[in-house]
Design a protein around this motif. Sequence first.
Motif, PDB file in Angstrom:
ATOM      1  N   UNK A 128     -69.387  66.868 132.391  1.00 40.61           N
ATOM      2  CA  UNK A 128     -69.175  67.351 133.767  1.00 40.61           C
ATOM      3  C   UNK A 128     -70.355  68.168 134.263  1.00 40.61           C
ATOM      4  N   UNK A 129     -70.527  68.170 135.581  1.00 40.94           N
ATOM      5  CA  UNK A 129     -71.628  68.936 136.159  1.00 40.94           C
ATOM      6  C   UNK A 129     -71.111  69.887 137.233  1.00 40.94           C
ATOM      7  N   UNK A 130     -72.031  70.707 137.724  1.00 40.64           N
ATOM      8  CA  UNK A 130     -71.715  71.810 138.634  1.00 40.64           C
ATOM      9  C   UNK A 130     -71.113  71.362 139.961  1.00 40.64           C
ATOM     10  N   UNK A 131     -71.238  70.091 140.308  1.00 41.74           N
ATOM     11  CA  UNK A 131     -70.662  69.647 141.573  1.00 41.74           C
ATOM     12  C   UNK A 131     -69.134  69.713 141.553  1.00 41.74           C
ATOM     13  N   UNK A 132     -68.536  69.662 140.366  1.00 37.52           N
ATOM     14  CA  UNK A 132     -67.090  69.895 140.253  1.00 37.52           C
ATOM     15  C   UNK A 132     -66.747  71.320 140.666  1.00 37.52           C
ATOM     16  N   UNK A 133     -67.622  72.273 140.366  1.00 39.58           N
ATOM     17  CA  UNK A 133     -67.382  73.665 140.771  1.00 39.58           C
ATOM     18  C   UNK A 133     -67.247  73.764 142.289  1.00 39.58           C
ATOM     19  N   UNK A 134     -68.108  73.051 142.993  1.00 39.09           N
ATOM     20  CA  UNK A 134     -68.072  73.099 144.453  1.00 39.09           C
ATOM     21  C   UNK A 134     -66.866  72.364 145.003  1.00 39.09           C
TER      22      UNK A 134
END
Length: 237
Positions: A128-134
């Motif tokens: 997973x990458x940081x775009x899930x955070x957004x």
Amino acid sequence: MTTVNQIHLTVSEMNVGGIVAIGSTRSPTGIFKRATAGPWLITNDGLVDDHQGDRKNHGGPEKAIHQYPADSYATWRSEYPSMSSILDEGSAFGENLCLPLMTEENVCVGDIYRLGGVVLQISQGRQPCWKLNLKFDRPDMAWLVQKTGRTGWYYRVIKSGSIEVGSVMELVERPHPDWTIARLNTVIASCSLARDDLSEIAALSLLSESWRSLARRRLQSRVVESWSKRLGQNPQN
């Protein structure tokens, strides 16, 4: 472990997405996917009309189709009720395909599936990458996905073709029954430097080259790679 003849599931929808800008940096992403009407055409690069904003780290032949376990949605709702509105929108994790019963614990690297006129093979798990955070409006969402192992997985396309509503997902071959996606996730996401496990991963010919290379780097350097850029933080330190 689920046996070969136990996976026989009907597909009712698939998800595709265009490119949108996300976050303060207005980074391009294809994570916002929605169910579309079939039939769906699958090529070596994945679903026709589906897009990825970062082709270096997403998409391509080894990440042609992303599947996420439908059963994990209920678990997320139970653990984090505040996520329900996002989960209810569907394709919350940017997946193309979401089916019940199939989970990281019962699918394996190299599994071959027939789906309509298409033949797919599991190539790797998802990092997973940081775009899930957004998307989830949580600074730790990518880390939670990695920590729980509820990542989903990717397929490469062995045979291109079309899929229609009602097509059946059927497991036809399992060459590496000892290497479930869950086991891989445990090794990769646990800061493991276990030589035996990493050596086996590096030798898995049906695993994507990027994951085999990661295992080789850990073996050679005896250092776990930093996750801060990918996850948006560095929880291992």
